[in-house]
Each structure stands twice: as C-alpha cells, then as structure tokens.
Design a protein around this motif. Structure first.
Motif, PDB file in Angstrom:
ATOM      1  N   GLU A  71       0.672  -8.148  22.947  1.00 60.63           N
ATOM      2  CA  GLU A  71       1.932  -8.327  23.647  1.00 60.63           C
ATOM      3  C   GLU A  71       3.052  -7.897  22.708  1.00 60.63           C
ATOM      4  OE1 GLU A  71       2.290 -12.374  24.861  1.00 60.63           O
ATOM      5  OE2 GLU A  71       0.270 -12.422  25.652  1.00 60.63           O
ATOM      6  N   GLN A  72       4.082  -7.277  23.232  1.00 56.51           N
ATOM      7  CA  GLN A  72       5.179  -6.806  22.400  1.00 56.51           C
ATOM      8  C   GLN A  72       6.487  -7.329  22.919  1.00 56.51           C
ATOM      9  OE1 GLN A  72       4.993  -3.804  20.094  1.00 56.51           O
ATOM     10  NE2 GLN A  72       2.799  -3.869  20.060  1.00 56.51           N
ATOM     11  N   PRO A  73       7.201  -8.192  22.290  1.00 60.51           N
ATOM     12  CA  PRO A  73       6.767  -9.026  21.172  1.00 60.51           C
ATOM     13  C   PRO A  73       5.882 -10.178  21.655  1.00 60.51           C
ATOM     14  CG  PRO A  73       8.999  -9.605  21.772  1.00 60.51           C
ATOM     15  CD  PRO A  73       8.581  -8.449  22.656  1.00 60.51           C
ATOM     16  N   ALA A  74       5.298 -10.866  20.711  1.00 60.29           N
ATOM     17  CA  ALA A  74       4.390 -11.969  21.043  1.00 60.29           C
ATOM     18  C   ALA A  74       5.119 -13.021  21.873  1.00 60.29           C
ATOM     19  CB  ALA A  74       3.837 -12.585  19.764  1.00 60.29           C
ATOM     20  N   VAL A 121       0.644  -7.100   1.619  1.00 60.86           N
ATOM     21  CA  VAL A 121       2.001  -7.614   1.812  1.00 60.86           C
ATOM     22  C   VAL A 121       2.800  -6.735   2.766  1.00 60.86           C
ATOM     23  CG1 VAL A 121       4.208  -8.079   0.658  1.00 60.86           C
ATOM     24  CG2 VAL A 121       2.077  -8.896  -0.347  1.00 60.86           C
ATOM     25  N   GLU A 122       2.779  -5.420   2.563  1.00 60.35           N
ATOM     26  CA  GLU A 122       3.544  -4.520   3.437  1.00 60.35           C
ATOM     27  C   GLU A 122       3.087  -4.623   4.890  1.00 60.35           C
ATOM     28  OE1 GLU A 122       4.287  -0.489   2.196  1.00 60.35           O
ATOM     29  OE2 GLU A 122       3.967  -1.071   0.114  1.00 60.35           O
ATOM     30  N   SER A 123       1.797  -4.697   5.106  1.00 59.15           N
ATOM     31  CA  SER A 123       1.265  -4.801   6.467  1.00 59.15           C
ATOM     32  C   SER A 123       1.646  -6.126   7.109  1.00 59.15           C
ATOM     33  CB  SER A 123      -0.257  -4.667   6.457  1.00 59.15           C
ATOM     34  OG  SER A 123      -0.627  -3.414   5.932  1.00 59.15           O
ATOM     35  N   ILE A 124       1.582  -7.193   6.331  1.00 58.92           N
ATOM     36  CA  ILE A 124       1.958  -8.515   6.846  1.00 58.92           C
ATOM     37  C   ILE A 124       3.440  -8.527   7.212  1.00 58.92           C
ATOM     38  CG2 ILE A 124       2.226 -10.952   6.252  1.00 58.92           C
ATOM     39  CD1 ILE A 124      -0.277 -10.578   4.405  1.00 58.92           C
ATOM     40  N   LEU A 125       4.278  -7.974   6.326  1.00 56.88           N
ATOM     41  CA  LEU A 125       5.707  -7.903   6.620  1.00 56.88           C
ATOM     42  C   LEU A 125       5.980  -7.104   7.889  1.00 56.88           C
ATOM     43  CD1 LEU A 125       7.230  -7.420   3.066  1.00 56.88           C
ATOM     44  CD2 LEU A 125       7.749  -9.266   4.664  1.00 56.88           C
ATOM     45  N   ALA A 126       5.271  -6.006   8.067  1.00 53.18           N
ATOM     46  CA  ALA A 126       5.450  -5.184   9.271  1.00 53.18           C
ATOM     47  C   ALA A 126       5.065  -5.967  10.520  1.00 53.18           C
ATOM     48  CB  ALA A 126       4.621  -3.907   9.166  1.00 53.18           C
ATOM     49  N   ALA A 127       3.973  -6.716  10.457  1.00 49.11           N
ATOM     50  CA  ALA A 127       3.547  -7.516  11.605  1.00 49.11           C
ATOM     51  C   ALA A 127       4.550  -8.615  11.920  1.00 49.11           C
ATOM     52  CB  ALA A 127       2.164  -8.114  11.346  1.00 49.11           C
ATOM     53  N   LEU A 128       5.105  -9.227  10.882  1.00 48.33           N
ATOM     54  CA  LEU A 128       6.113 -10.271  11.096  1.00 48.33           C
ATOM     55  C   LEU A 128       7.403  -9.680  11.654  1.00 48.33           C
ATOM     56  CD1 LEU A 128       5.541 -12.347   7.837  1.00 48.33           C
ATOM     57  CD2 LEU A 128       5.185 -13.172  10.181  1.00 48.33           C
ATOM     58  N   GLY A 184       7.792  -6.882  13.257  1.00 46.18           N
ATOM     59  CA  GLY A 184       7.550  -6.351  14.587  1.00 46.18           C
ATOM     60  C   GLY A 184       7.225  -7.420  15.613  1.00 46.18           C
ATOM     61  N   LYS A 185       7.193  -8.662  15.161  1.00 44.74           N
ATOM     62  CA  LYS A 185       6.908  -9.817  16.014  1.00 44.74           C
ATOM     63  C   LYS A 185       5.543  -9.716  16.695  1.00 44.74           C
ATOM     64  CE  LYS A 185      11.735 -10.808  16.542  1.00 44.74           C
ATOM     65  NZ  LYS A 185      12.881 -10.921  17.373  1.00 44.74           N
TER      66      LYS A 185
END
Length: 61
Positions: free
Chosen positions: A15-18, A32-39, A41-42
């Motif tokens: 879902e975009q955003p969650a 870290v970069e991937s986690i930040l992107a997921a956060l 990007g919601k």
C-alpha cells in the motif's frame, strides 16, 4: 519474451503509503539507507532493529 525466472518470483504489492501498522525488521549498518528509504516513503510504520542501526537512523533524520 518472458524470462523463466519471472514465473518463479512472487511479490506482494505494498500500500502506498501504508494505511495500517506495517513493521519492518532489519539490522546491520549496510541496511541503514534502505531502512531510511522505507521509512521516508512510508512503506513501513514501525521498525525492529539493533542499537547501532537505530543510532545511525537518528543521526540521519
């Protein structure tokens, strides 16, 4: 042309955003970069991680 790999790969659309609680679980400074992107990007609304990653995320927010 359909690749043979595509017939064996499955995915779940996000879902975009969650719209509900979606908790990501990840650790290690390489993520870290991937986690930040997921956060940002919601895509996830919660996170379970280790202390080193949590500190790195807080330093980048």
């Amino acid at each position: 042309m359909q690749c043979v790999t595509n017939s064996r790969v499955a995915g779940v659309p996000l879902e975009q955003p969650a719209q509900r609680l979606i908790i990501g679980v990840a650790g290690g400074v390489k993520k870290v970069e991937s986690i930040l992107a997921a956060l940002r990007g919601k895509l996830i609304t919660g996170l379970i991680t280790d202390e080193v990653v949590a500190q790195a995320i807080l330093e980048n927010v």
